[in-house]
Design a protein around this motif. Structure first.
Motif, PDB file in Angstrom:
ATOM      1  N   GLN A   5       0.853  -1.179   0.000  1.00 34.27           N
ATOM      2  CA  GLN A   5       0.000   0.000   0.000  1.00 34.27           C
ATOM      3  C   GLN A   5       0.893   1.233   0.000  1.00 34.27           C
ATOM      4  OE1 GLN A   5      -2.673   0.015   3.314  1.00 34.27           O
ATOM      5  NE2 GLN A   5      -3.750  -1.791   2.642  1.00 34.27           N
ATOM      6  N   PRO A   6       0.487   2.279  -0.697  1.00 33.14           N
ATOM      7  CA  PRO A   6       1.315   3.478  -0.687  1.00 33.14           C
ATOM      8  C   PRO A   6       1.300   4.117   0.697  1.00 33.14           C
ATOM      9  CG  PRO A   6      -0.759   3.891  -1.795  1.00 33.14           C
ATOM     10  CD  PRO A   6      -0.714   2.429  -1.492  1.00 33.14           C
ATOM     11  N   VAL A   7       2.458   4.564   1.143  1.00 32.77           N
ATOM     12  CA  VAL A   7       2.551   5.276   2.406  1.00 32.77           C
ATOM     13  C   VAL A   7       2.348   6.751   2.082  1.00 32.77           C
ATOM     14  CG1 VAL A   7       4.050   5.882   4.327  1.00 32.77           C
ATOM     15  CG2 VAL A   7       4.097   3.570   3.388  1.00 32.77           C
ATOM     16  N   SER A   8       1.424   7.378   2.776  1.00 31.20           N
ATOM     17  CA  SER A   8       1.067   8.749   2.455  1.00 31.20           C
ATOM     18  C   SER A   8       0.977   9.594   3.709  1.00 31.20           C
ATOM     19  CB  SER A   8      -0.285   8.755   1.730  1.00 31.20           C
ATOM     20  OG  SER A   8      -0.770  10.062   1.607  1.00 31.20           O
ATOM     21  N   ASP A   9       1.341  10.859   3.589  1.00 32.38           N
ATOM     22  CA  ASP A   9       1.190  11.784   4.700  1.00 32.38           C
ATOM     23  C   ASP A   9      -0.264  12.203   4.887  1.00 32.38           C
ATOM     24  OD1 ASP A   9       3.801  11.786   5.533  1.00 32.38           O
ATOM     25  OD2 ASP A   9       4.383  13.512   4.329  1.00 32.38           O
ATOM     26  N   SER A  10      -1.170  11.713   4.036  1.00 30.05           N
ATOM     27  CA  SER A  10      -2.577  12.090   4.165  1.00 30.05           C
ATOM     28  C   SER A  10      -3.186  11.583   5.463  1.00 30.05           C
ATOM     29  CB  SER A  10      -3.388  11.591   2.966  1.00 30.05           C
ATOM     30  OG  SER A  10      -3.420  10.176   2.951  1.00 30.05           O
ATOM     31  N   VAL A  11      -2.545  10.630   6.127  1.00 32.48           N
ATOM     32  CA  VAL A  11      -3.059  10.117   7.398  1.00 32.48           C
ATOM     33  C   VAL A  11      -2.572  10.937   8.592  1.00 32.48           C
ATOM     34  CG1 VAL A  11      -3.359   7.762   6.554  1.00 32.48           C
ATOM     35  CG2 VAL A  11      -1.221   8.406   7.669  1.00 32.48           C
ATOM     36  N   VAL A  12      -1.599  11.833   8.373  1.00 36.13           N
ATOM     37  CA  VAL A  12      -1.113  12.683   9.460  1.00 36.13           C
ATOM     38  C   VAL A  12      -2.287  13.529   9.947  1.00 36.13           C
ATOM     39  CG1 VAL A  12       0.407  14.616  10.033  1.00 36.13           C
ATOM     40  CG2 VAL A  12       1.279  12.685   8.702  1.00 36.13           C
ATOM     41  N   GLY A  13      -2.468  13.544  11.251  1.00 39.28           N
ATOM     42  CA  GLY A  13      -3.581  14.282  11.841  1.00 39.28           C
ATOM     43  C   GLY A  13      -4.774  13.413  12.181  1.00 39.28           C
ATOM     44  N   GLN A  14      -4.839  12.192  11.618  1.00 39.81           N
ATOM     45  CA  GLN A  14      -5.919  11.278  11.974  1.00 39.81           C
ATOM     46  C   GLN A  14      -5.703  10.777  13.395  1.00 39.81           C
ATOM     47  OE1 GLN A  14      -6.652   8.127   9.158  1.00 39.81           O
ATOM     48  NE2 GLN A  14      -6.607   9.505   7.419  1.00 39.81           N
ATOM     49  N   THR A  15      -6.795  10.414  14.049  1.00 43.26           N
ATOM     50  CA  THR A  15      -6.699   9.951  15.421  1.00 43.26           C
ATOM     51  C   THR A  15      -7.108   8.491  15.542  1.00 43.26           C
ATOM     52  OG1 THR A  15      -8.947  10.692  15.921  1.00 43.26           O
ATOM     53  CG2 THR A  15      -7.144  12.247  16.382  1.00 43.26           C
ATOM     54  N   LEU A  16      -6.671   7.875  16.630  1.00 40.97           N
ATOM     55  CA  LEU A  16      -6.940   6.466  16.895  1.00 40.97           C
ATOM     56  C   LEU A  16      -7.023   6.270  18.401  1.00 40.97           C
ATOM     57  CD1 LEU A  16      -6.981   3.612  15.388  1.00 40.97           C
ATOM     58  CD2 LEU A  16      -4.603   3.444  16.101  1.00 40.97           C
ATOM     59  N   PRO A  17      -8.093   5.604  18.892  1.00 41.27           N
ATOM     60  CA  PRO A  17      -8.162   5.347  20.330  1.00 41.27           C
ATOM     61  C   PRO A  17      -7.250   4.206  20.731  1.00 41.27           C
ATOM     62  CG  PRO A  17     -10.069   4.389  19.242  1.00 41.27           C
ATOM     63  CD  PRO A  17      -9.288   5.132  18.182  1.00 41.27           C
ATOM     64  N   ASN A  18      -6.719   4.292  21.940  1.00 39.26           N
ATOM     65  CA  ASN A  18      -5.924   3.199  22.472  1.00 39.26           C
ATOM     66  C   ASN A  18      -6.851   2.013  22.713  1.00 39.26           C
ATOM     67  OD1 ASN A  18      -3.757   1.805  23.467  1.00 39.26           O
ATOM     68  ND2 ASN A  18      -3.712   2.847  25.429  1.00 39.26           N
ATOM     69  N   SER A  83      -7.560   6.536  25.917  1.00 35.99           N
ATOM     70  CA  SER A  83      -6.627   7.567  25.476  1.00 35.99           C
ATOM     71  C   SER A  83      -6.737   7.664  23.951  1.00 35.99           C
ATOM     72  CB  SER A  83      -5.198   7.218  25.880  1.00 35.99           C
ATOM     73  OG  SER A  83      -5.068   7.194  27.286  1.00 35.99           O
ATOM     74  N   ILE A  84      -6.546   8.864  23.430  1.00 40.03           N
ATOM     75  CA  ILE A  84      -6.620   9.104  21.985  1.00 40.03           C
ATOM     76  C   ILE A  84      -5.262   9.581  21.503  1.00 40.03           C
ATOM     77  CG2 ILE A  84      -7.754  10.377  20.115  1.00 40.03           C
ATOM     78  CD1 ILE A  84      -9.696   8.581  21.591  1.00 40.03           C
ATOM     79  N   TYR A  85      -4.788   8.980  20.413  1.00 41.25           N
ATOM     80  CA  TYR A  85      -3.500   9.348  19.820  1.00 41.25           C
ATOM     81  C   TYR A  85      -3.721   9.921  18.431  1.00 41.25           C
ATOM     82  CZ  TYR A  85      -1.304   6.756  23.569  1.00 41.25           C
ATOM     83  OH  TYR A  85      -0.896   6.332  24.810  1.00 41.25           O
ATOM     84  N   GLU A  86      -2.854  10.859  18.050  1.00 40.48           N
ATOM     85  CA  GLU A  86      -2.876  11.472  16.727  1.00 40.48           C
ATOM     86  C   GLU A  86      -1.618  11.054  15.968  1.00 40.48           C
ATOM     87  OE1 GLU A  86      -2.860  15.895  14.639  1.00 40.48           O
ATOM     88  OE2 GLU A  86      -2.863  15.732  16.809  1.00 40.48           O
ATOM     89  N   ILE A  87      -1.788  10.676  14.702  1.00 41.19           N
ATOM     90  CA  ILE A  87      -0.649  10.326  13.850  1.00 41.19           C
ATOM     91  C   ILE A  87       0.087  11.617  13.495  1.00 41.19           C
ATOM     92  CG2 ILE A  87       0.091   9.358  11.630  1.00 41.19           C
ATOM     93  CD1 ILE A  87      -2.424   7.547  11.755  1.00 41.19           C
ATOM     94  N   VAL A  88       1.399  11.657  13.812  1.00 45.27           N
ATOM     95  CA  VAL A  88       2.186  12.862  13.520  1.00 45.27           C
ATOM     96  C   VAL A  88       3.144  12.682  12.359  1.00 45.27           C
ATOM     97  CG1 VAL A  88       1.954  13.892  15.805  1.00 45.27           C
ATOM     98  CG2 VAL A  88       3.851  12.362  15.354  1.00 45.27           C
ATOM     99  N   SER A  89       3.524  11.425  12.057  1.00 46.37           N
ATOM    100  CA  SER A  89       4.381  11.218  10.894  1.00 46.37           C
ATOM    101  C   SER A  89       4.345   9.756  10.448  1.00 46.37           C
ATOM    102  CB  SER A  89       5.837  11.616  11.180  1.00 46.37           C
ATOM    103  OG  SER A  89       6.426  10.734  12.110  1.00 46.37           O
ATOM    104  N   VAL A  90       4.561   9.577   9.148  1.00 47.58           N
ATOM    105  CA  VAL A  90       4.690   8.260   8.533  1.00 47.58           C
ATOM    106  C   VAL A  90       5.903   8.337   7.632  1.00 47.58           C
ATOM    107  CG1 VAL A  90       3.614   6.480   7.117  1.00 47.58           C
ATOM    108  CG2 VAL A  90       2.170   7.945   8.552  1.00 47.58           C
ATOM    109  N   ASN A  91       6.945   7.531   7.929  1.00 48.12           N
ATOM    110  CA  ASN A  91       8.168   7.564   7.125  1.00 48.12           C
ATOM    111  C   ASN A  91       8.397   6.209   6.498  1.00 48.12           C
ATOM    112  OD1 ASN A  91       8.126   9.791   8.774  1.00 48.12           O
ATOM    113  ND2 ASN A  91      10.272   9.724   9.235  1.00 48.12           N
TER     114      ASN A  91
END
Length: 91
Positions: A5-18, A83-91
């Protein structure tokens, strides 16, 4: 064999619950792991760090944006506050 799957910065800012299999779901949401990969296979290959996961050479980093209280009682009902986490980077 997993589909790339292509890795994209479009997911930066999305959130995910623990929750259960947090890093597995994070990797899928970030696009670095195909949903057809089992959690067992994912964790066998993944490297977990402090608020990040690396899988097949790609790293997703998150930051805590809401510190949940876990399960607690309120008016006789069990409430869940994850707890809720936000994606800050995908490298």
């Amino acid at each position: 064999m997993t589909k790339e799957q292509p890795v994209s910065d479009s997911v930066v800012g999305q959130t995910l619950p623990n929750g259960m299999d947090f890093y597995y779901h994070l990797a899928i949401q970030a696009g670095i792991c195909d949903p057809s990969v089992s959690p067992e296979d994912f964790y066998r290959e993944a490297t977990l760090g402090d608020q990040q996961v690396t899988y097949q050479g790609h790293t997703v980093t998150v930051k805590l944006i809401h510190k949940g209280e876990g399960a607690y009682e309120q008016n006789g009902e069990t409430m869940i506050d994850n707890s809720i986490y936000e994606i800050v980077s995908v490298n």
